[in-house]
Design a protein around this motif. Structure first.
Motif, mmCIF file in Angstrom:
data_model
loop_
_atom_site.group_PDB
_atom_site.id
_atom_site.type_symbol
_atom_site.label_atom_id
_atom_site.label_comp_id
_atom_site.label_asym_id
_atom_site.label_seq_id
_atom_site.Cartn_x
_atom_site.Cartn_y
_atom_site.Cartn_z
ATOM 1 N N SER A 243 0.836 -1.195 0.000
ATOM 2 C CA SER A 243 0.000 0.000 0.000
ATOM 3 C C SER A 243 0.875 1.250 0.000
ATOM 4 O O SER A 243 2.048 1.214 0.399
ATOM 5 C CB SER A 243 -0.911 0.018 1.230
ATOM 6 N N ILE A 244 0.290 2.359 -0.423
ATOM 7 C CA ILE A 244 1.001 3.635 -0.416
ATOM 8 C C ILE A 244 1.400 4.012 1.009
ATOM 9 O O ILE A 244 2.459 4.631 1.221
ATOM 10 C CB ILE A 244 0.138 4.731 -1.065
ATOM 11 N N ASP A 245 0.603 3.619 1.997
ATOM 12 C CA ASP A 245 0.946 3.932 3.384
ATOM 13 C C ASP A 245 2.295 3.365 3.769
ATOM 14 O O ASP A 245 3.059 3.999 4.507
ATOM 15 C CB ASP A 245 -0.129 3.398 4.334
ATOM 16 N N VAL A 248 4.968 5.552 2.345
ATOM 17 C CA VAL A 248 5.090 6.770 3.154
ATOM 18 C C VAL A 248 5.851 6.475 4.440
ATOM 19 O O VAL A 248 6.665 7.289 4.895
ATOM 20 C CB VAL A 248 3.710 7.390 3.435
ATOM 21 N N LEU A 308 0.895 10.015 -4.366
ATOM 22 C CA LEU A 308 1.870 10.060 -3.282
ATOM 23 C C LEU A 308 1.879 11.429 -2.629
ATOM 24 O O LEU A 308 1.959 11.537 -1.396
ATOM 25 C CB LEU A 308 3.262 9.703 -3.802
ATOM 26 N N ASP A 310 -0.624 13.427 -2.400
ATOM 27 C CA ASP A 310 -1.830 13.450 -1.566
ATOM 28 C C ASP A 310 -1.602 12.692 -0.257
ATOM 29 O O ASP A 310 -2.026 13.137 0.819
ATOM 30 C CB ASP A 310 -3.007 12.824 -2.319
ATOM 31 N N ALA A 311 -0.928 11.548 -0.343
ATOM 32 C CA ALA A 311 -0.684 10.730 0.850
ATOM 33 C C ALA A 311 0.240 11.437 1.827
ATOM 34 O O ALA A 311 0.033 11.384 3.054
ATOM 35 C CB ALA A 311 -0.108 9.375 0.444
ATOM 36 N N GLY A 314 -1.643 14.122 3.470
ATOM 37 C CA GLY A 314 -2.580 13.504 4.396
ATOM 38 C C GLY A 314 -1.935 13.069 5.695
ATOM 39 O O GLY A 314 -2.616 12.982 6.729
ATOM 40 N N ARG A 315 -0.635 12.790 5.660
ATOM 41 C CA ARG A 315 0.107 12.445 6.875
ATOM 42 C C ARG A 315 0.545 13.695 7.644
ATOM 43 O O ARG A 315 1.200 13.589 8.679
ATOM 44 C CB ARG A 315 1.345 11.625 6.518
#
Length: 342
Positions: A243-245, A248, A308, A310-311, A314-315
């Protein structure tokens, strides 16, 4: 694409698209890039694209130099046939000129340099042809160094490998430590008097894979002014949570250890390249036994890069930090080091 991603300089330090280009007839190279890859790079906001020259096992050792030269020629034909959209750049001034004109700056890199072997003087030949970044090993052993897949040997650089570091520093070829074994990375950092880059490596502290770098290695690269660009290949990031998480997480770890000024992006997009270069008759491609289609959903190719951004936002990342990691750090390093003679 959000506004921050649109105005940032986005740098990808590892996309093997040249492998797909040279699989086409030579007269199609420029057109294939324009039809297939340029729209993806534009959709992803890519401004600075490093093009690795990767020589598959089938060409090693006898055909490695010919394959290397063919891929270098493909990069030149891409640039010449798409001069309105891209430019092959040899130094920071040429990168600046390309970006100012709305073109994507392309930078040529050698991945493991099997076409060079012990003939280190060929680095100068390839430098003349526009190569500006180079690594000296892949997963296995070369005439210059051991790759990370050979870590159990404890191998450092060979005598020609050490000579290659000196020659690269003299020329202004940026040394890439991705794929290099643990002892080899340490050896390079002992010898290096200029910054180095890891074009596609993530954090070993988060996932203990030999393709990732330890915190000690990260700190040493940062101390020398270098940049580590996170690899997006899912099996190098986590055992099962693709996942992208998780990507990150690796970026946050790199920033926490090295400082935000020393982190970039080295996606290593594999899915389309392997689909384009593997005949339907053959077994599915794997990377060290892991299916090569084990990608991060949404980040199968460069068009997904805005996700990415956006992620990261978002963090809770600060906008300046996002801009730095997206490409400002790599652009700064390239401007300072590419083609600058010692």
């Amino acid at each position: 694409m959000n506004e921050l991603h649109r105005r940032a300089v986005v740098a990808d330090t590892h996309n093997d698209l040249l492998c797909a280009v040279v699989a086409r007839p030579v007269e199609r190279w420029a057109g294939y890039f324009r039809d297939r890859w340029l729209p993806q790079l534009r959709a992803g906001g890519v401004d600075l694209q490093t093009l690795p020259v990767f020589v598959e096992d089938a060409y090693r050792p006898e055909g490695a130099l010919r394959r290397t030269l063919r891929m270098v020629e493909a990069a030149h034909r891409i640039a010449e046939g798409n001069a309105d959209a891209v430019a092959l750049c040899r130094d920071g001034a040429e990168i600046d000129e390309a970006l100012a004109g709305g073109r994507i700056a392309l930078v040529l890199a050698l991945e493991s340099a099997p076409g060079v072997g012990e003939d280190v003087e060929l680095l100068h030949t390839l430098f003349r042809l526009g190569v500006r970044v180079a690594s000296l090993a892949h997963f296995g052993r070369t005439a210059l160094a051991d790759g990370s897949g050979e870590d159990q040997t404890g191998g450092r650089l060979t005598k020609p490998g050490a000579a290659a570091v000196a020659e690269m520093e003299r020329l202004g070829l940026l040394y890439d430590v991705s794929h290099l074994g643990i002892a080899g990375v340490e050896h390079v950092l002992e010898l290096a008097t200029r910054p180095v880059i890891a074009t596609h490596s993530s954090a070993r502290a988060l996932f203990d894979h030999h393709r990732n770098l330890s915190d000690d290695q990260l700190r040493a690269i940062a101390a020398g002014g270098g940049v580590v660009c996170a690899n997006f290949f899912a099996p190098f990031l986590h055992a099962s949570d693709y996942s992208i998480d998780r990507l990150v997480d690796h970026l946050e770890h790199l920033v926490g250890v090295m400082g935000v000024a020393h982190v970039g992006l080295g996606p290593d997009f594999l899915q389309e390249v392997l689909a384009d270069t593997t005949p339907p008759c053959c077994e599915p491609e794997t990377v060290e036994g892991v299916p090569a289609d084990a990608y991060l959903p949404g980040l199968e190719g460069p068009a997904g890069l805005p996700l990415l951004t956006d992620a990261l936002l978002g963090r809770g990342w600060a906008e300046d930090d996002v801009v730095a990691v997206l490409g400002a750090n790599v652009r700064r390093l390239y401007t300072a080091e590419l083609g600058r003679r010692a």
